[in-house]
Design a protein around this motif. Structure first.
Motif, PDB file in Angstrom:
ATOM      1  N   LEU A  47       1.036  -1.452  -0.181  1.00  0.00           N
ATOM      2  CA  LEU A  47      -0.278   0.293   0.088  1.00  0.00           C
ATOM      3  C   LEU A  47       1.208   1.550  -0.112  1.00  0.00           C
ATOM      4  O   LEU A  47       0.681   1.942  -0.287  1.00  0.00           O
ATOM      5  CB  LEU A  47      -1.267  -0.018   1.164  1.00  0.00           C
ATOM      6  N   ALA A  69       2.848   1.512  -3.359  1.00  0.00           N
ATOM      7  CA  ALA A  69       1.445   2.364  -4.438  1.00  0.00           C
ATOM      8  C   ALA A  69       1.140   3.670  -4.098  1.00  0.00           C
ATOM      9  O   ALA A  69       0.891   4.358  -4.814  1.00  0.00           O
ATOM     10  CB  ALA A  69       0.054   1.603  -4.361  1.00  0.00           C
ATOM     11  N   LEU A  70       0.819   4.145  -2.805  1.00  0.00           N
ATOM     12  CA  LEU A  70       0.477   5.664  -2.451  1.00  0.00           C
ATOM     13  C   LEU A  70       1.220   6.056  -2.925  1.00  0.00           C
ATOM     14  O   LEU A  70       1.453   7.555  -3.111  1.00  0.00           O
ATOM     15  CB  LEU A  70      -0.298   5.372  -0.987  1.00  0.00           C
ATOM     16  N   GLU A  97       1.651   6.130  -7.412  1.00  0.00           N
ATOM     17  CA  GLU A  97       0.919   6.457  -8.403  1.00  0.00           C
ATOM     18  C   GLU A  97      -0.243   7.583  -7.603  1.00  0.00           C
ATOM     19  O   GLU A  97      -0.997   8.195  -9.033  1.00  0.00           O
ATOM     20  CB  GLU A  97       0.128   5.123  -8.720  1.00  0.00           C
ATOM     21  N   TYR A  98      -0.347   6.862  -6.094  1.00  0.00           N
ATOM     22  CA  TYR A  98      -1.484   8.119  -5.484  1.00  0.00           C
ATOM     23  C   TYR A  98      -0.857   9.464  -4.798  1.00  0.00           C
ATOM     24  O   TYR A  98      -1.201   9.752  -3.744  1.00  0.00           O
ATOM     25  CB  TYR A  98      -2.225   7.485  -4.323  1.00  0.00           C
ATOM     26  N   PRO A 132      -2.906  12.916  -5.387  1.00  0.00           N
ATOM     27  CA  PRO A 132      -4.447  13.037  -4.550  1.00  0.00           C
ATOM     28  C   PRO A 132      -3.652  13.030  -2.516  1.00  0.00           C
ATOM     29  O   PRO A 132      -4.369  13.817  -2.342  1.00  0.00           O
ATOM     30  CB  PRO A 132      -4.960  12.015  -4.717  1.00  0.00           C
ATOM     31  N   PHE A 133      -2.795  12.629  -2.419  1.00  0.00           N
ATOM     32  CA  PHE A 133      -2.498  12.249  -0.953  1.00  0.00           C
ATOM     33  C   PHE A 133      -2.224  13.453  -0.476  1.00  0.00           C
ATOM     34  O   PHE A 133      -2.912  14.107   0.960  1.00  0.00           O
ATOM     35  CB  PHE A 133      -1.215  11.213  -0.960  1.00  0.00           C
TER      36      PHE A 133
END
Lengths: 104, 165
Positions: free
Chosen positions: B131, B134-135, B138-139, B142-143
């Motif tokens: 997690l 990926a956080l 890719e993310y 938004p984080f």
């Protein structure tokens, strides 16, 4: 007994969603209305996780959607409770029927 | 019938019964306590669905932080059964009809959609290591945006909740 699968999870999620909708429509207390909204958000989270597991198990997109939904729910609860406290200070009640100045 | 299925049915029954008690109980404090039970049941479902990180996050953020905030506010306002607003009888009927009709449509739509069961065996996709990777790959946008959201929510809550103006 049937093997529990995606269908059962979707049914539970739909039931929780509409229990939340019922609470939101019938309760006139602002705090319990906010709790119904939290119930609705949780049913949506359960849907995301179930689809992530059963439809696309190698990816993590549903998990991240749920994480961001939880974050937004926390921010929303903080602001809503500030509004409720302000309303209670000016009206001495948190009944939504008493807060109707904007109606006229 | 193995342990996972028994746990699934117990958690489902617990979630729906507690959700009904949230909506039906008169005392707001009891509603909050039943809502915490709903969150525990949903967290159990997360473990069954291989999302171990979300189990912890759901317990800490919802049952730990948000519900304690609700409980504090309810006790601050001294709400109990006597101060619960009187609700219209027709409103209840309208709520049942609206919620019931929508739920009927949903269940009928779900029933007619054939879902294939592709259950994967590997259970470590929801662990913190995958997690986190990926956080922060890719993310990450938004984080960071959600941190700005939290800052603005904090400022907004302080400004709105301030005494006097």
């Amino acid at each position: 007994m049937m093997q529990p699968g995606l269908y059962h999870l979707l049914f539970i999620s739909a039931a929780l969603f509409f229990i939340g909708v019922y609470g939101f429509l019938t309760r006139r207390n602002l705090i319990t209305m906010l709790m119904s909204v939290e119930l609705i958000l949780n049913s949506v989270n359960l849907n995301f996780i179930a689809f992530n597991k059963y439809v696309w198990p190698q990816r993590l997109d549903g998990v991240f959607f749920t994480v961001f939904v939880i974050a937004i729910a926390a921010a929303e609860a903080a602001v809503a409770i500030a509004i409720i406290i302000n309303l209670y200070r000016s009206h001495q009640s948190i009944d939504v029927e008493n807060a109707e100045e904007l109606k006229y | 019938m193995n342990v996972t299925e028994i746990l699934f049915w117990i958690l489902s029954a617990l979630a729906i019964a507690s959700a009904l008690m949230v909506v039906l109980s008169k005392n707001p404090v009891h509603s909050v306590l039943w809502l915490i039970m709903v969150f525990f049941a949903i967290s159990g479902h997360y473990i069954l669905l291989n999302a171990q990180f979300l189990f912890i996050v759901n317990l800490i953020v919802y049952a730990g932080a948000i519900m304690v905030l609700f409980l504090f506010v309810i006790m601050l306002m001294n709400l109990n059964t006597d101060t619960e607003p009187q609700k219209n009888k027709w409103l209840k009927v309208a709520g049942v009809v609206a919620g019931g009709c929508l739920m009927l449509v949903f269940v009928a739509a779900l029933k007619s959609s054939g879902t294939q069961q592709v259950q994967m065996g590997e259970g470590n996709i929801g662990l913190i290591e995958n997690l986190g990777k990926a956080l922060f790959n890719e993310y990450v946008l938004p984080f960071e945006i959600s941190s700005v959201l939290f800052l603005s929510a904090m400022v907004g809550a302080v400004v709105i909740g301030k005494k006097g103006d």
